[in-house]
Design a protein around this motif. Structure first.
Motif, short mmCIF file in Angstrom:
data_model
loop_
_atom_site.label_atom_id
_atom_site.label_comp_id
_atom_site.label_asym_id
_atom_site.label_seq_id
_atom_site.Cartn_x
_atom_site.Cartn_y
_atom_site.Cartn_z
N LEU A 178 0.84 -1.21 0.00
CA LEU A 178 0.00 0.00 0.00
C LEU A 178 0.87 1.25 0.00
O LEU A 178 0.54 2.25 -0.65
CB LEU A 178 -0.92 0.01 1.22
CG LEU A 178 -2.12 -0.94 1.16
CD1 LEU A 178 -2.75 -1.10 2.54
CD2 LEU A 178 -3.19 -0.45 0.16
N SER A 179 1.98 1.20 0.73
CA SER A 179 2.90 2.34 0.80
C SER A 179 3.50 2.62 -0.58
O SER A 179 3.61 3.77 -1.00
CB SER A 179 4.00 2.05 1.82
OG SER A 179 4.90 3.12 1.87
N ILE A 180 3.88 1.55 -1.30
CA ILE A 180 4.44 1.72 -2.65
C ILE A 180 3.38 2.27 -3.60
O ILE A 180 3.60 3.26 -4.30
CB ILE A 180 4.99 0.37 -3.17
CG1 ILE A 180 6.25 -0.03 -2.39
CG2 ILE A 180 5.29 0.44 -4.67
CD1 ILE A 180 6.75 -1.43 -2.67
N ALA A 181 2.21 1.65 -3.60
CA ALA A 181 1.12 2.11 -4.49
C ALA A 181 0.70 3.54 -4.14
O ALA A 181 0.31 4.31 -5.02
CB ALA A 181 -0.07 1.17 -4.39
N GLY A 182 0.80 3.89 -2.86
CA GLY A 182 0.38 5.22 -2.41
C GLY A 182 1.16 6.35 -3.06
O GLY A 182 0.69 7.49 -3.12
N LYS A 183 2.37 6.04 -3.58
CA LYS A 183 3.18 7.09 -4.21
C LYS A 183 2.59 7.54 -5.54
O LYS A 183 3.00 8.56 -6.09
CB LYS A 183 4.61 6.58 -4.44
CG LYS A 183 5.35 6.21 -3.17
CD LYS A 183 5.53 7.40 -2.24
CE LYS A 183 6.30 7.02 -1.00
NZ LYS A 183 6.39 8.13 -0.04
#
Length: 365
Positions: A14-19
């Protein structure tokens, strides 16, 4: 859709996609992350229409399907949960239930049919760079990337790979950073592309433990691949400035100084370089004097013992730009090359490090 996945892996994905999330309130779908469950994998996608990110994690898929969840909210929810299996149940068409242990959250969802298709880019050229090398080079060059959107070409980093040489260049017209590094193996294809600064700064952070990052280039897009992640960004069109002609070929004065001593001295003296006041550097035999003065505030000076060659000279720089340049080097000593008070100064590490940092001077009154 119904899946169960380890909290840590889901939080990282989620942190990666959040970028790739957009802050545009006019298109709510772009503030969402598309979750797609199939086989034994959960695929997460996000886009702001300039950057598109796709990440894949292993999951226990109980029911295949898709849904779009509010990106930042769901990321915060998952981060707050204890380390255990997280279940996401989106079998209802307009909401998803996230459960972990004794915690349960219900969030509104959006239709996956409205989510933009992920760009499937056919890359013309590809090259692979060790993640550690990419992290190091980007750190040294990225400070010189312009934040002024009126000159788009300067908001990018010129990235060229030829044989076993990787070179990155950035300039905001006040300073210029050039870093060259030799790769362990030669690349089969030469690449030269201007990558948006934001993308080039983000990718090394996201790559984390991945051994290498593959860069693919198409006519108008750049694709970064690492681990289970695909990061697609537009490339910046236009001609990057001819940076080689900006670097002075001659020098009248050379100052060799301990990097750490210079860094700390610049930090101290620049406390009195307020309201855009310049930081002055006066070179005399074996001494570099740093000074700054701000009207109605005060002044500061500090002498450093240095090795000098050539003429005595006085030159001034923006203290923040000088700090960035000295901080970018990793050598024990740096050398400052000066041609005249009105010509750019050039900062280089002493040793094998191929870093050139050029600084435009501030005109002395």
């Amino acid at each position: 859709m119904k899946i169960s996945v380890a909290r840590g892996e889901l939080a990282e994905a989620l942190s990666i996609a959040g970028k790739g999330l957009s802050s545009r309130t006019t298109l709510p779908i772009l503030s969402g992350i598309l979750l797609s469950a199939s086989g034994d994998e959960l695929t997460l996608q996000s886009t702001d229409l300039e950057v598109s990110i796709r990440d894949v994690v292993k999951a226990n898929v109980k029911k295949e399907g898709q849904t779009v969840v509010p990106g930042r909210l769901v990321t915060d929810i998952v981060r707050s949960l204890p380390e255990a299996a997280v279940t996401v149940d989106a079998t209802a068409h307009d909401h998803a239930v996230i459960t972990c242990g004794h915690s349960s959250f219900t969030v509104r969802t959006l239709s996956p049919d409205d989510f933009p298709k992920f760009p499937e880019v056919k890359t013309e050229k590809k090259a692979s760079i060790p993640t550690e090398t990419l992290v190091s080079v980007v750190r040294q060059v990225s400070k010189a990337v312009s934040r002024d959107e009126t000159r788009p070409i300067l908001t990018g980093m010129l990235t060229s790979i030829e044989g076993d040489t990787l070179r990155m260049v950035a300039t905001d017209s006040y300073r210029l950073a050039v870093r060259e590094v030799t790769l362990a193996s030669a690349q089969s294809e030469a690449i030269e592309v201007v990558v948006p600064g934001k993308a080039m700064e983000e990718v090394p952070k996201l790559a984390g433990d991945a051994e290498s990052v593959t860069i693919g280039v198409s006519e108008n897009q750049i694709v970064f691949e690492f681990g289970g992640t695909v990061y697609v960004s537009r490339r910046i069109e236009g001609n990057f400035p001819n940076y080689r002609q900006l670097i002075p070929k001659e020098k009248e004065t050379l100052v060799t100084v301990d990097r750490e001593e210079l860094l700390e001295a610049v930090k101290r003296v620049s406390l009195l370089a307020q309201h855009n006041a310049p930081l002055r550097l006066k070179v005399t035999e074996s001494t570099l004097t740093l000074s700054a003065q701000t009207a109605d505030v005060g002044e500061a000076t500090e002498d450093l013992m240095v090795q000098t060659e050539g003429k005595d000279v006085e030159i001034a720089f923006n203290h923040a730009f000088l700090l960035d340049g000295v901080g970018a080097a990793t050598s024990e000593q740096v050398v400052l090359e000066i041609l005249s008070p009105l010509k750019p100064g050039v900062l280089r590490p002493v040793g094998n490090e191929e870093l050139t940092y050029l600084l435009m001077p501030v005109r002395l009154g």
